[in-house]
Design an enzyme around this catalytic site. Sequence first.
Site, mmCIF file in Angstrom:
data_model
loop_
_atom_site.group_PDB
_atom_site.id
_atom_site.type_symbol
_atom_site.label_atom_id
_atom_site.label_comp_id
_atom_site.label_asym_id
_atom_site.label_seq_id
_atom_site.Cartn_x
_atom_site.Cartn_y
_atom_site.Cartn_z
ATOM 1 N N SER A 244 -11.375 -3.279 -12.590
ATOM 2 C CA SER A 244 -9.717 -3.568 -12.266
ATOM 3 C C SER A 244 -9.718 -5.196 -12.876
ATOM 4 C CB SER A 244 -9.541 -3.783 -10.606
ATOM 5 O OG SER A 244 -8.417 -4.182 -10.027
ATOM 6 N N LEU B 106 -17.779 9.579 0.059
ATOM 7 C CA LEU B 106 -17.917 8.161 -1.172
ATOM 8 C C LEU B 106 -18.716 7.769 -0.004
ATOM 9 C CD1 LEU B 106 -15.573 7.044 -3.128
ATOM 10 C CD2 LEU B 106 -17.177 8.790 -3.530
ATOM 11 N N SER C 179 -8.041 1.718 -2.583
ATOM 12 C CA SER C 179 -7.156 0.709 -4.184
ATOM 13 C C SER C 179 -6.248 0.045 -3.559
ATOM 14 C CB SER C 179 -7.310 1.699 -4.502
ATOM 15 O OG SER C 179 -6.296 2.559 -4.441
ATOM 16 N N GLN D 41 -3.257 8.484 -8.378
ATOM 17 C CA GLN D 41 -2.928 9.216 -10.300
ATOM 18 C C GLN D 41 -3.949 9.407 -11.310
ATOM 19 O OE1 GLN D 41 0.215 6.232 -11.468
ATOM 20 N NE2 GLN D 41 -2.031 4.954 -11.865
ATOM 21 N N GLU E 292 -8.472 -7.470 -11.263
ATOM 22 C CA GLU E 292 -8.397 -8.021 -9.776
ATOM 23 C C GLU E 292 -9.789 -8.476 -10.055
ATOM 24 O OE1 GLU E 292 -6.150 -7.751 -6.712
ATOM 25 O OE2 GLU E 292 -4.346 -6.956 -7.526
ATOM 26 N N TYR F 20 -10.631 -6.431 -2.257
ATOM 27 C CA TYR F 20 -11.115 -5.211 -3.428
ATOM 28 C C TYR F 20 -11.400 -5.509 -4.311
ATOM 29 C CZ TYR F 20 -8.995 -2.341 -6.889
ATOM 30 O OH TYR F 20 -9.052 -1.199 -7.736
#
Length: 330
Positions: free
Chosen positions: A128, A62, A87, A13, A130, A152
């Site tokens: 984030s 990665l 994610s 996105q 989070e 995460y």
Amino acid sequence: MKRKALITGITGQDGSYLTELLLEKDYEVHGIVRRVALEDPEHRMERISHLLDDVTLHSASLESYPSLFRTCQKIKPDECYHLASQSFVSYAFEDEFSTLNTNLNGTHYMLSAIKEANSNCRFYFAASSEIFGTVESSPQNERTRFHPRSAYGISKVAGFDLTRNYRESYGMHATSGILFNHESKRRGFEFVTRKITNTLAKIKCGMAKELRMGNVEARRDWGHAQDYVRGMWLMLQCDKPDDYVLATGISHSVREFASIAAERIGLNFDDYYVLDEQFYRPAEKHILLGDPTKAKTELGWSHEYTFEQMVHEMVDTDLARVRGEVAVEA
């Protein structure tokens, strides 16, 4: 000469919107993708299918430092936007080792590869909200203590600290953006917001009968992804690297999101909502509400999309798509 930008997570996105923004600003845009994406572009690169003629994609992983180093050395980018990660938060509880390994090592590999290939490259790390987890105060800003409650979130704290360490230890222009929830019509179907708009669209078209969800009173600070990628770009235009919170500063419940979406297409959310405890997270967080004062003051950034505009765009898009599928099936 055009500035070169390298994006990890270019097919996501944020990556797709960032690519559009950079192309509008006349950048030469490069993206890192897995080989499987190059072999199956129709499904794995749907969000950037309209941009493929204008970007250069490189196969790398990665999980492989050599592949990332070779790519960075070949491109020698002026700006690097590290957006890729595992994610989807609830997956983190089911596969914590994978989440931590992919996100932590991937960020470390990218920082090292950029440092060795072109230390003058400006680096952006996608942190984030989070990372705040169980918060002690609201709203949260750049000085709020981190207390992540998911693998995460923990991996993002580690990435944040790695990025800061490369900035302080090696003098790199390395910045972290602490982004609160941001959505759009390009959001993945595994996320609760897209699950809501997609399922409501199916209900409207007679393809579903109920919307099963967990805690709809949970509150989040939601913005639009297009506003947030603009903030990413602004961070790397600063002479001095620093860390910034991007948020709207306004919180809404999941129920509000779903009710607005349902009303938009002529439905009543409560008529279709079914409580399903399997969708509760093992560790529900306290209210996350961002304070974007620093970004507004130093970057001149602010969100332009309203919450209602964002929700309407998402449900309108899903309704049009589902109606098209119904027509095809008919």
